[in-house]
Design an enzyme around this catalytic site. Structure first.
Site, PDB file in Angstrom:
ATOM      1  N   ILE A  59      -4.013  -9.499  15.387  1.00  0.00           N
ATOM      2  CA  ILE A  59      -2.589  -9.741  15.627  1.00  0.00           C
ATOM      3  C   ILE A  59      -1.776  -8.453  15.645  1.00  0.00           C
ATOM      4  O   ILE A  59      -0.723  -8.376  16.292  1.00  0.00           O
ATOM      5  CB  ILE A  59      -2.025 -10.757  14.589  1.00  0.00           C
ATOM      6  CG1 ILE A  59      -0.683 -11.329  15.052  1.00  0.00           C
ATOM      7  CG2 ILE A  59      -1.932 -10.129  13.205  1.00  0.00           C
ATOM      8  CD1 ILE A  59      -0.764 -12.171  16.306  1.00  0.00           C
ATOM      9  N   ASP A  60      -2.224  -7.394  14.952  1.00  0.00           N
ATOM     10  CA  ASP A  60      -1.535  -6.103  15.014  1.00  0.00           C
ATOM     11  C   ASP A  60      -1.397  -5.604  16.448  1.00  0.00           C
ATOM     12  O   ASP A  60      -0.438  -4.893  16.770  1.00  0.00           O
ATOM     13  CB  ASP A  60      -2.310  -5.038  14.218  1.00  0.00           C
ATOM     14  CG  ASP A  60      -1.888  -4.984  12.757  1.00  0.00           C
ATOM     15  OD1 ASP A  60      -0.798  -5.479  12.451  1.00  0.00           O
ATOM     16  OD2 ASP A  60      -2.649  -4.455  11.940  1.00  0.00           O
ATOM     17  N   VAL A  75     -11.190  -9.091  17.953  1.00  0.00           N
ATOM     18  CA  VAL A  75     -11.416  -8.325  19.175  1.00  0.00           C
ATOM     19  C   VAL A  75     -10.475  -7.125  19.208  1.00  0.00           C
ATOM     20  O   VAL A  75      -9.271  -7.257  18.969  1.00  0.00           O
ATOM     21  CB  VAL A  75     -11.189  -9.200  20.423  1.00  0.00           C
ATOM     22  CG1 VAL A  75     -11.313  -8.378  21.694  1.00  0.00           C
ATOM     23  CG2 VAL A  75     -12.181 -10.348  20.434  1.00  0.00           C
ATOM     24  N   LEU A  76     -11.025  -5.953  19.523  1.00  0.00           N
ATOM     25  CA  LEU A  76     -10.217  -4.732  19.552  1.00  0.00           C
ATOM     26  C   LEU A  76     -10.509  -3.922  20.799  1.00  0.00           C
ATOM     27  O   LEU A  76     -11.666  -3.671  21.130  1.00  0.00           O
ATOM     28  CB  LEU A  76     -10.509  -3.861  18.326  1.00  0.00           C
ATOM     29  CG  LEU A  76      -9.871  -2.464  18.343  1.00  0.00           C
ATOM     30  CD1 LEU A  76      -8.382  -2.571  18.061  1.00  0.00           C
ATOM     31  CD2 LEU A  76     -10.542  -1.533  17.361  1.00  0.00           C
ATOM     32  N   LYS A 109       2.099   1.527   7.275  1.00  0.00           N
ATOM     33  CA  LYS A 109       2.404   0.647   8.405  1.00  0.00           C
ATOM     34  C   LYS A 109       3.460   1.256   9.319  1.00  0.00           C
ATOM     35  O   LYS A 109       4.225   2.134   8.933  1.00  0.00           O
ATOM     36  CB  LYS A 109       2.899  -0.712   7.900  1.00  0.00           C
ATOM     37  CG  LYS A 109       1.801  -1.571   7.318  1.00  0.00           C
ATOM     38  CD  LYS A 109       0.656  -1.825   8.287  1.00  0.00           C
ATOM     39  CE  LYS A 109       1.037  -2.761   9.423  1.00  0.00           C
ATOM     40  NZ  LYS A 109      -0.090  -2.964  10.371  1.00  0.00           N
ATOM     41  N   GLU A 134      -4.803   4.362  14.174  1.00  0.00           N
ATOM     42  CA  GLU A 134      -5.742   3.477  14.858  1.00  0.00           C
ATOM     43  C   GLU A 134      -6.342   4.076  16.131  1.00  0.00           C
ATOM     44  O   GLU A 134      -7.259   3.495  16.704  1.00  0.00           O
ATOM     45  CB  GLU A 134      -5.089   2.122  15.181  1.00  0.00           C
ATOM     46  CG  GLU A 134      -4.043   2.145  16.282  1.00  0.00           C
ATOM     47  CD  GLU A 134      -2.641   2.495  15.803  1.00  0.00           C
ATOM     48  OE1 GLU A 134      -1.699   2.353  16.606  1.00  0.00           O
ATOM     49  OE2 GLU A 134      -2.493   2.906  14.637  1.00  0.00           O
ATOM     50  N   HIS A 165       0.373   0.965  16.153  1.00  0.00           N
ATOM     51  CA  HIS A 165       0.165  -0.290  16.904  1.00  0.00           C
ATOM     52  C   HIS A 165       1.275  -0.504  17.926  1.00  0.00           C
ATOM     53  O   HIS A 165       1.937  -1.550  17.953  1.00  0.00           O
ATOM     54  CB  HIS A 165       0.097  -1.476  15.940  1.00  0.00           C
ATOM     55  CG  HIS A 165      -1.054  -1.415  14.979  1.00  0.00           C
ATOM     56  ND1 HIS A 165      -2.374  -1.457  15.378  1.00  0.00           N
ATOM     57  CD2 HIS A 165      -1.087  -1.289  13.621  1.00  0.00           C
ATOM     58  CE1 HIS A 165      -3.167  -1.372  14.315  1.00  0.00           C
ATOM     59  NE2 HIS A 165      -2.417  -1.259  13.244  1.00  0.00           N
ATOM     60  N   TYR A 171      -0.239   4.029  10.798  1.00  0.00           N
ATOM     61  CA  TYR A 171      -0.575   3.037  11.816  1.00  0.00           C
ATOM     62  C   TYR A 171       0.674   2.798  12.658  1.00  0.00           C
ATOM     63  O   TYR A 171       1.760   2.572  12.113  1.00  0.00           O
ATOM     64  CB  TYR A 171      -1.003   1.709  11.179  1.00  0.00           C
ATOM     65  CG  TYR A 171      -2.388   1.722  10.577  1.00  0.00           C
ATOM     66  CD1 TYR A 171      -3.511   1.915  11.372  1.00  0.00           C
ATOM     67  CD2 TYR A 171      -2.578   1.531   9.212  1.00  0.00           C
ATOM     68  CE1 TYR A 171      -4.788   1.925  10.824  1.00  0.00           C
ATOM     69  CE2 TYR A 171      -3.849   1.534   8.649  1.00  0.00           C
ATOM     70  CZ  TYR A 171      -4.952   1.739   9.459  1.00  0.00           C
ATOM     71  OH  TYR A 171      -6.206   1.748   8.927  1.00  0.00           O
ATOM     72  N   SER A 209     -20.582 -13.763  25.116  1.00  0.00           N
ATOM     73  CA  SER A 209     -19.199 -14.168  25.353  1.00  0.00           C
ATOM     74  C   SER A 209     -18.956 -14.554  26.807  1.00  0.00           C
ATOM     75  O   SER A 209     -19.159 -13.769  27.724  1.00  0.00           O
ATOM     76  CB  SER A 209     -18.257 -13.018  24.979  1.00  0.00           C
ATOM     77  OG  SER A 209     -16.915 -13.397  25.185  1.00  0.00           O
ATOM     78  N   ARG A 231       0.838  -1.194   0.000  1.00  0.00           N
ATOM     79  CA  ARG A 231       0.000   0.000   0.000  1.00  0.00           C
ATOM     80  C   ARG A 231       0.885   1.261   0.000  1.00  0.00           C
ATOM     81  O   ARG A 231       2.099   1.180   0.121  1.00  0.00           O
ATOM     82  CB  ARG A 231      -0.910  -0.001   1.233  1.00  0.00           C
ATOM     83  CG  ARG A 231      -1.972  -1.078   1.210  1.00  0.00           C
ATOM     84  CD  ARG A 231      -2.675  -1.230   2.550  1.00  0.00           C
ATOM     85  NE  ARG A 231      -1.834  -1.859   3.546  1.00  0.00           N
ATOM     86  CZ  ARG A 231      -2.198  -2.103   4.800  1.00  0.00           C
ATOM     87  NH1 ARG A 231      -3.400  -1.735   5.213  1.00  0.00           N
ATOM     88  NH2 ARG A 231      -1.378  -2.699   5.648  1.00  0.00           N
TER      89      ARG A 231
END
Length: 370
Positions: A269-270, A239-240, A75, A118, A96, A94, A220, A15
């Site tokens: 996974i990030d 899940v975030l 990234k 993010e 992370h 981003y 859950s 990207r």
């Protein structure tokens, strides 16, 4: 402002941070844009389109980073890019940071203003710059999972949609946010049986309405999660917790009870992953097995479809790029609370609480520093 757009160097990251259309708008607003040679080539955006839009094509990443006041990437920087950091540089990408101590150290030591896509918020409190890539990754997760269920990739040899006389595959989606909702759309479209698990009962009600009762919604808790993943052919982790390390929702013990040849795609996974057995992989070496379960944990999944991903991402990021360029970072941070939420590092200080909690560091709100 001088804006730099380097070529991405993370494994198979194809990207690009700004499109030719974005360059044209920035140049028309009086800014200068430096684009590294071939930065957009893998997104089907060649140098000549950038030049026609008014960019200056630069031969090396070193010069882009050295000359730019603000660098716009996709990234998080990798280790070989840390040498480019310097005091006063604004980095918009981003980040992370929660699982990345070394990158955090480097940004703080160099006094870079690190603004993370993010964690930027809009007026409603949503995460507008995370949403488009979550949409892409959510939709891709089912495509990828379907491929890895094929025997050639180590899977059980299950066709997600089944055929007449043979039941469809079971897809278990953990998390009912943007990733989970988009994964459910594609899984249903493929004809799979879909179970979606979330803590928020109101969200489960919404999803039940959105999908017309065609998905199984499950509250859950560890018992329900263990049962659902044991029955699943494909588990998707979505899940975030914004900016924070993802909680480990699926444990090693749960994975050990899954079907042999089942597949896990951990989109979280990030942020460290929400599956305990997950660890980051790359497009060059995307999968591995634990207890006979195939794990696909690529940290930049949307790079596999760079044209779509770049356009989707820059549609969302560009208004912020333009505002940061027009006002300068400090004024933009002071004026726009949403941009301020995106600031993770500022002048050598960590400024995002969830990252500080994940890394056990001190932090200060950026509002006190600007």
């Amino acid at each position: 402002m001088i804006i730099g757009v380097p070529k991405e160097v993370k494994d198979h990251e194809s990207r690009v941070g700004v499109t030719p259309a974005g360059v044209k708008a920035l140049v028309e607003a009086g800014h200068k844009v430096l684009v590294e040679h071939d930065a957009g080539a893998l997104s089907a955006m060649p140098d000549d389109e950038y030049q026609e839009a008014g960019a200056e094509i630069v031969g090396s990443a070193y010069d882009v980073w050295r000359l730019a006041e603000m660098v716009v990437k996709v990234k998080e920087p990798v280790e070989k890019e840390y040498k480019h950091f310097r005091e006063g540089l604004v980095l918009f990408t981003y980040l992370h940071l929660a699982p990345l101590n070394d990158l955090t150290d480097s940004l703080l030591t160099s006094k870079v203003t690190g603004i993370a896509y993010e964690t930027v918020r809009d007026r409603t409190g949503a995460l507008p710059l995370l949403t488009p890539m979550s949409e892409v990754a959510g939709r891709m997760s089912v495509q990828v999972g379907a491929a890895y269920l094929e025997k050639e990739h180590g899977g059980r040899g299950v066709l997600l949609g089944g055929v007449p006389g043979v039941p469809p595959g079971n897809v278990c989606i953990i998390g009912g946010g943007i990733v989970g909702t988009n994964a459910a759309k594609i899984a249903l479209g493929m004809g799979a049986k879909v179970t979606l698990i979330d803590l928020n009962l109101n969200r489960l009600r919404e999803l039940d309405d959105i999908f017309g009762g065609r998905i199984y919604t499950v509250a859950s808790n560890s018992y329900n999660i263990e049962h659902a993943v044991r029955e699943a052919d494909l588990v998707i982790g979505g899940v975030l917790i914004p900016g924070a390390a993802a909680p480990k929702i699926v444990t090693k013990a749960m994975v050990a009870k899954m079907k042999k040849g089942a597949v896990i795609v951990d989109v979280a996974i990030d942020q460290g992953g929400c599956i305990e057995t997950a660890h980051p992989t790359t497009h060059s070496n995307p999968s591995y097995e634990v207890n006979g379960v195939v794990h696909y944990c690529v940290t930049n999944m949307p790079a596999a479809v760079p044209n779509t991903s770049t356009l989707a991402l820059t549609n969302a990021t560009f208004p912020y790029v333009l505002k940061l360029a027009r006002l300068g970072a400090n004024a933009a941070i002071s004026e726009d609370k949403g941009i301020a939420e995106g600031v993770n590092t500022f002048n050598g200080v960590l400024t995002y609480g969830a990252v500080a909690q994940a890394q056990k560091r001190e932090w200060q709100a950026v509002a006190k520093l600007v």
